[in-house]
Each structure stands twice: as C-alpha cells, then as structure tokens.
Design an enzyme around this catalytic site. Structure first.
Site, short mmCIF file in Angstrom:
data_model
loop_
_atom_site.label_atom_id
_atom_site.label_comp_id
_atom_site.label_asym_id
_atom_site.label_seq_id
_atom_site.Cartn_x
_atom_site.Cartn_y
_atom_site.Cartn_z
CD GLU A 122 7.13 31.12 9.62
OE1 GLU A 122 6.77 30.62 10.71
OE2 GLU A 122 8.27 31.03 9.17
N GLY A 254 3.09 21.53 10.60
CA GLY A 254 3.08 20.82 11.88
C GLY A 254 2.57 21.70 13.00
CB ALA A 255 3.26 23.27 15.52
CG MET A 256 2.59 29.71 13.33
SD MET A 256 4.14 29.92 12.38
CE MET A 256 4.65 31.54 12.96
CG ASN A 258 1.11 31.95 15.82
OD1 ASN A 258 1.48 32.36 14.74
ND2 ASN A 258 0.39 30.84 15.96
CG HIS A 290 10.72 23.30 16.14
ND1 HIS A 290 11.92 23.17 15.49
CD2 HIS A 290 10.03 24.26 15.46
CE1 HIS A 290 11.95 24.00 14.46
NE2 HIS A 290 10.81 24.67 14.42
CD GLU A 291 6.48 25.07 16.11
OE1 GLU A 291 6.72 26.27 15.94
OE2 GLU A 291 6.67 24.21 15.22
CD GLU A 313 11.63 27.44 11.25
OE1 GLU A 313 11.83 26.44 11.97
OE2 GLU A 313 10.68 28.23 11.44
ZN LIG Z 1 10.23 26.25 13.21
#
Ligand SMILES: [Zn+2]
Length: 850
Positions: A122, A254-256, A258, A290-291, A313
């Site tokens: 992303e 921060g993080a993704m 996938n 969140h992820e 988001e």
């Molecule tokens: Zn997000």
C-alpha cells in the site's frame, strides 16, 4: 496543488479498469540481488467499460519474458508500466521479472530488513514487484509459491503445500494488489488460537526475530481481544484458518493490514514491561486492533480508488478508538485524541497542506496518509453516529457490510447506506468530505424571563484551492449548569446547519452556565467570550469530562498568553484551580495528569497567531518553563502527596488503572524535579523495574539538569535494544535547550547507532527535532539548515519518509520575516536537489506555493 511533471491525478478523471483479473498465480524465487517473480494472470475484458486499453503498472522491474495465451510478446515498456496488444476476450498473461530486494531502500514493494524479505504494497508498491493493474478496484484471488532456503515463508490466505525449499499459499478472498504480502526469513513464532463465535478455530501467530519471542504475549492478547470485540460490537467474524502478524524493524509506517498477514513495524508490536512504556502498550493494543479491524473495513470492503482512502481509514480509526475506549478509559481516550487532532490535524487544516478528508487530486498518494484523512476522517464518522443515533448507526453498518462485501466502494456508497437506513438527506453532511479547513463556530448567549438562547455562527477559512465554503452540518452537544454547579439541562444534541442559527432552552430558574461541544461532538474551533472565573467554575463542576478538561485547558492558555503578551505573573487563581483538581479524589488520576499538562508550545504559537500576533518560539518556551516552576512551587506539598499515593505496588501491569496512577505520579515527579534538583527522580531511576518508571525518571533528571550519568547508564544498559535506544535518542532531542537543540541533533547523528536507513531511528532524532519547537525554530536558523541537509540525504534513500518529515515546515508562514526567509532558503535548497523524488517535490511545492 503544484503539478509535478504533469502527473497530477484527479478524482473526476476516474475510469473503470479496461480488464478485470479473475485469478493470479505468483512464483517468487528469492535472492537478495536477483529475485525472480513469475506471474500468470487470467484477464477478462471489463463488461462495465468500452475501453480496451491494456496497461499494466510496473516500476524498477527488469522484464525477462512475457506471453499472452502462451505466445511470446514484446510489450512497449516505460518507466511507469507497459502496454501490449491483447485479445478482446479472456486471456492468460504470463511474465517473468527480476528485482533486487537488497537494494530497495525505499521500503516499498519487496525489500530486505535484517536478512528478512518483506513487502509493503500500500499504496502503490505492488508495481515494484511485477507488472499488474495496481489499482484497488481490481480484485483477484491470489495463489503464491515462494522458493527459498529460508525456514519461514509466508503469504496471504491459508497455507497450501510446503516442503524443502518451498511454500504455497492460497487466499480465497478476492483482493486488490495493495493487500498482497510476502515474508521470508529466520523467524520464530509466538503461537495462539481463537475460536470464532460460530465455532471456527483460527491459528494465530506473532512472528519475530529470534530473541524477541519474549515480547509477543501482549500483542497476542490484544489480537484476541480485538477479534472478540469485533464479533460483539460489529458482528464481524474472522474468515481464514490462520492469522499471522510479522514484526519488521525497517518499516515506513506503523503497520499494514495485508489479508491474513499483517506486517508491523516492530515498535508497534514488541512489548515487555522492561522495555515498553504504558504509552507503548496502549499504542500496540490500538494498532493491533486497527489492523485487525481492517479485515472487514478495508479488505472485505475496499476502496474504489485512493481518493476514497478515508473510507477505510476514517472508519477503522473510529473503530479502534471505540475499542480503546471500551478497553480503557473513555474520557481519557477522547481527550488525548482531541489533543492529537488539534496538534496535527488542525495544524494541517490551517496551513498550506490543507486538503479535504477526501482529496480531489494528488501527485503522490503516499503524501495523503495524513491526519486529515485518518483522524478527521474518524471524527466525521463520529459526527454521523451522533447525528443518526447509536441504533441507526448499527443498522447502517449492518447494511454496509451486507451490500458492499466484496466491493471496491466509495464515500457515496457509504453515505447511501445511512440515507437508506434513516431516510435522512446527507448531501449537506457530505461537505465534511469535500471541504478542507476547520470550521470556526462562535456563540453568543441571551437570557430573558427563564429563557436561555444560544446563537451560533459558523464559517470556515479559505484553504488552498477552496476560497469559499458553504455551511456544514455541525452536531453540537450542549448541557447547562445552574449557578450552584448542578446540571439543569442534561446533554442534548443541537444540529447547526445554517451559517447562523439560534436554539432556546425554556423554564430555567436562573441564568445557566453553558457546557458547549460536550465530548468534542464536532471537529471545530469554538469561539466564545468568557472569563476565567467561568472556566474555573466549569473545571470544578462540569459533568462532561471533555468540557471539564477543556475549561482547564482554556484557562491555562489564557494565563500563559497573558504572561507572554503582557508580561503577567503566573496567575494565582489558575494555580488555585489546579490545587482543587489535585485535591479532588473522585477524579481519575489520568484525568488529573491531563489537567496538569500545559498547552503545547505549538498550541500557544497558534493562539498568538489567532490573536494577530507573531509567535516567538523561544519566548513561548520560556513562559511554559516559568509556569511549570510556579506550579512546582505552589503545589509542592500536594505533588509530593500525589506522588506517594499513586505508587503502584506489585509487579508491573499495563492496564488502564495502573497506567493512570503512574501517569499522575510521573507528572508530579517531573514538576518536583524542579524543586529538589532531581533527588526523587534519581531514587526512582535507581529502583525502577519497568520502562515507564525508568524513562519518566530519566526525563525528570534531564529536566533538573542532572541526567548526564543516568543517560550514560541507560545507554550502557540498553545499547542492544534498538527500540529502547530510539527512546534514548528522542529524549535527548526533546530535552535540549533551544539554543543547543541543533547541536544536540548533530551530535546524535554522529553516534555509531544512528542510521538513516531505519525510519524509526531517523524519526527518533528528526521527528523529535521537529517537535522541539523552540529548538527547531531557533532564530539562528541552524535547525532549518540541519533538517534540510538531512532531508536531502534521506530523499535519495527513502522518499516516503522524507516527504512526511517535510511537514515540519508547514507552519512557516506564522513566523517573522527573518525566520520565513531562512525556511524558504532551506526549502528551496531541498527543491533544487538533483533527482528529487516526486514525493518530496510535491510536499515542498505545496508548502512553498501557499
Ligand atoms: Zn489503517
């Protein structure tokens, strides 16, 4: 917006893809300098469009071979992708490309971090892996084969066959390429499991580098809590047999999220009492949630195009905030979110980088992962929920999941489910998505014969490209207090829809004191003529925690501004109000700590600008220091008592109650270090058994000017722990005196452990530098020059992080002519760099043009 190389992309130009993808088979033969990626893609002409232009995105790829239905082809290749003659019927595309993950320092696409392969796709990283229609509205089923001698090989979905030197993965859920992920390396796992409410067992893993396995338990517990919460609150179950999280040291964000394989910045997943602060624990819990929540809001329902980024988001930030409020203290979460919103999003909205929650154009989408899209996007969801009510919100979400599962959706789709559920017309509300800028709401009051009238006026200042704004729908939660402090009107929601509008309250015995914008019911700036006696009254009596805190914050701001602008002495009444707050044992200690924290230097600078003044960052810094000295002196006995009363016995626990006690005790410690030369802080430092206590003590010692020895001891103790060392770097920059900040930063960049290849380390130093307002904006200009020097260096390696750091300059127009000239010089120097990335060029262009 400045057009960089004619590449500006517009929302209004959206066209559906000419070809859709049915399925994708990828084979990766991993090698650091020459990874081979073989793709086999089944394309179908899109019946929804007449266009038959076949274009595949691809950047920095070496095309080895390509074929269509088994016949070799020679596509026309450019820097951005390829075109090729293809049939106007379903066909199979096959290609092989070569890439060099070891040389990928931008950390987009497939890259290496400490010998481990990982991906970040992303927003547009997949096009650096192979040729593909890299746009979110092309969703496909992926099957992946990885060939390597590394012991752990992961991709999205469920595991398939595996054996010596290979592993296969199949993801049954169609997804856009930005959700693709691959990880391979020497990793160890912290395992767990979760049984969904329909009885399906899911295998859970947190994968980390050997040596970090002791820091995974908290992330695992957070994941299980998130899975349970999403079932209970949103009715959403997990949909694969396995869920993997991987920690990576070198990561831009921060993080993704996938699909089935979340990749995290190690700072957002690794936690232990010895190495992580309370704030770290809370942040990790929130990011894991969140992820995970993205699995439904982002993955099952994705975005049609990147202009719709807020669709996934804004909603997911709103959901993770609800989760944190449920797990911890709802008022404290709300107040800290508002502080963050004002510090980052209001600042953005008020300067050259202002853009709508749904932007209408961009050059580089990486530059729009902003506080406006995320945090203001979440505020918009919160307003919608307030306006329609909890029940209608739940129904609308149910319909959203039912109607759009498997879709690449838009903001129009999102609002339509609310319109269909409630019968409301949301066309005016939609302005929150299209108009940039923070609305200002002024309020006047009138009192006559038992009737109290509030008259509101709204206006939104011009922002780049949007000189004139129409009135928005603004939900304003109001309560009324009687003269004795009792609530005479409980919270009621007023809907401001006109430029000017009045609301009346009848049958009141006496003129009430209004408590306006309860719970921060809308992301606006409220202007109201009032005095400090009323603010102190609300701080003492308001039943709404946000407005209670807000009254104290407004009081502090006013007192500090009078010290700054009129040379006033620290206000006795203010110190008295703080003393009463400290004495009130019914209050949450975390709330008291928030009341004792002064408005930030940036906040005061903005308040001066609002008053038509030019802020002097060094004077602002000095005034805050003076006020803290006065607080320490006036409240010393109470602070000592609070410090003693809020020591948490027993082993460290990261829960909200223990963290709240530590927050207040450490706020007291910081102030007390101004009185005792750091004696109490030294004792805490010497006896601390967790990072929250150790770091707070070190910070208090630095405040007292007595931290040299402790800094050395801290470094010796933690030199092998990269995340703790990030704190060590940051803290020194944060505590540097204004005239010494640039020199401190320069000294730290010469430290052997400093590297600009690691975004966390770079941000630890330069992010903290930008936050140290008085140091960064020191009138010598050293701060600007140093930042520019390093951004020029970093741009060649990592454009994305460089571009984000440019926002350090976004407030430049508020300063005096000398500072503006120095900043312009620094920005123009960056702009003049040869081969500047389009990410950075767009950011500097926007900052300079406004
Ligand atoms: Zn997000």
């Amino acid at each position: 917006m400045k057009d960089v190389d004619g590449r500006t992309i517009y929302l209004k130009d959206y066209a559906p893809p000419a070809y859709l993808v049915e399925r994708v088979d990828l084979t990766f033969v991993l090698a650091p300098e020459a990874t081979r990626v073989k793709s086999r893609i089944r394309f179908t002409p899109n019946p929804g469009t007449a266009s038959r232009d076949f274009f595949l995105h691809g950047e920095e790829l070496k095309l080895v071979s390509a074929s269509v239905d088994g016949q070799a082809v020679t596509p026309a290749v450019t820097d951005e992708g390829l075109t090729c003659e293809v049939p106007d019927a379903p066909f199979t595309w096959e290609a092989e490309v070569e890439i060099a993950p070891a040389r990928n320092t931008a950390l987009e696409g497939l890259y290496m971090s400490n010998g481990m392969y990982c991906t970040q796709c992303e927003a547009e990283g997949f096009r650096k892996i192979t040729y593909y229609p890299d746009r979110p509205d092309v969703m496909a089923v992926f099957t992946v084969r990885i060939e390597s001698e590394l012991p752990v090989m992961l991709s999205n979905g469920n595991p398939g066959a595996s054996g010596a030197g290979f592993a296969e993965w199949h993801d049954p859920w169609p997804k856009p390429a930005y959700l693709f992920a691959l990880v391979a390396g020497e990793l160890v796992n912290h395992p767990g499991s979760f049984t969904t409410r329909s009885g399906k067992d899911v295998e859970l893993n947190v994968w980390v580098r050997p040596g970090d396995e002791g820091k995974c338990a908290f992330a695992m517990e957070s994941l299980k809590k998130s899975m349970k919460w999403d079932e209970e609150v949103y009715g959403r179950e997990y949909d694969l047999d396995i869920f993997n999280i991987v920690a990576v040291d070198d990561f831009n964000m921060g993080a993704m999220e996938n699909k089935g394989l979340n990749i995290f910045n190690s700072a957002a997943v690794l936690a232990s009492p010895e190495t992580s602060t309370d704030a770290n624990f809370e942040r990790i819990e929130a990011i894991i949630a969140h992820e995970y929540f993205h699995n439904w809001t982002g993955n099952r329902i994705t975005c049609r195009d990147w202009f719709q980024l807020c669709l996934k988001e804004g909603l997911t930030v709103f959901r993770d905030a609800q989760f944190t409020a449920d797990m911890r203290s709802e008022p404290v979460k709300r107040i800290t979110d508002v502080i963050d919103l004002r510090g980052r999003q209001f600042r953005e909205d008020n300067g050259p980088l202002a853009h709508p929650v749904r932007p209408e154009s961009f050059v580089e989408i990486n530059n729009f992962y902003t506080a406006t899209v995320y945090e203001k996007g979440a505020e918009v969801i919160g307003m919608l929920k307030r306006l329609v009510g909890d029940e209608a919100y739940a129904k609308a979400l149910e319909l959203y999941f039912e109607r759009h599962d498997g879709d690449a959706a838009t903001i129009e789709d999102w609002l339509k489910v609310f319109e269909d559920t409630t019968g409301r017309d949301l066309s005016q509300f939609k302005r929150w998505y299209s108009q940039a800028g923070t609305p200002r709401v002024s309020v006047d009051e009138a009192w006559k014969d038992g009737t109290y009238t509030l008259t509101f006026r709204q206006s939104t200042p011009p922002t780049p490209g949007q000189p004139v704004k129409d009135p928005r729908v603004i939900p304003i939660a109001v309560g009324l207090l009687g003269p004795n402090g009792d609530e005479v009107q409980e919270t009621t929601l007023l809907e401001l829809t006109e430029a000017e509008q009045s609301f009346t309250f009848e049958g009141l015995a006496a003129k009430p004191v209004p408590s306006i914008l309860r719970g921060f019911s809308a992301p606006v700036i409220l202007d109201r003529e009032t005095d400090n006696a009323e603010r102190a009254f609300l701080l003492a009596h308001d039943t709404d925690p946000f407005c209670k805190w807000e009254a104290g914050r407004a009081l502090a701001r006013d007192v500090l501004l009078r010290m700054l602008n009129e040379g006033a002495a620290p206000d006795k009444a203010f110190l008295g109000a703080l003393s009463s707050t400290l004495a009130d044992e019914s209050l949450d200690p975390a709330f008291v700590a928030l009341v004792l924290a002064l408005p930030s230097e940036d906040d005061l600078a903005q308040a001066q600008v609002d008053a038509g003044l030019v802020p002097d960052p060094q004077a602002i810094h000095a005034v805050r220091e003076r006020m803290r000295d006065a607080m320490a002196e006036a409240l010393e006995d109470q602070l000592r008592a609070a410090y003693a009363a809020h020591q948490v016995p027993g082993p460290y626990r990261p829960d909200a109650d223990a963290a709240a006690s530590r927050a207040l005790a450490n706020t007291a410690l910081m102030l007390l270090s101004r009185r005792d030369g750091g004696a109490l802080a030294q004792t805490q430092y010497d006896t601390a058994d967790n990072m929250t206590q150790q770091l707070a003590a070190l910070s208090a010692l630095l405040t007292a000017g007595a931290g040299e020895e402790a800094l050395k001891a801290f470094e010796a103790q933690w030199k092998d722990d990269r995340l703790v060392m990030d704190k060590w770097f940051s803290l020194q920059v944060a505590h540097a005196e204004p005239g010494d900040t640039a020199a401190t930063v320069e000294r730290l960049t010469r430290h052997p452990a400093f590297t600009m290849k690691n975004p966390n380390r770079f941000r630890a130093v330069f992010g903290a530098f930008a936050m140290n307002q008085a140091g960064f904006h020191h009138d010598s200009g050293d701060g600007y020059r140093l930042m520019a020097d390093w951004l020029i260096e970093l741009d060649a390696l990592n454009p994305q992080t460089t571009a984000r750091m440019c926002s350090a300059f976004q407030t430049w127009r508020r300063y005096d002519a000398d500072r503006q000239a120095l900043i312009r010089e620094a920005l123009e120097r960056i702009m003049a760099k040869k081969d500047l990335s389009r990410d950075t060029a767009e950011m500097i262009g926007r900052i300079l043009d406004a």
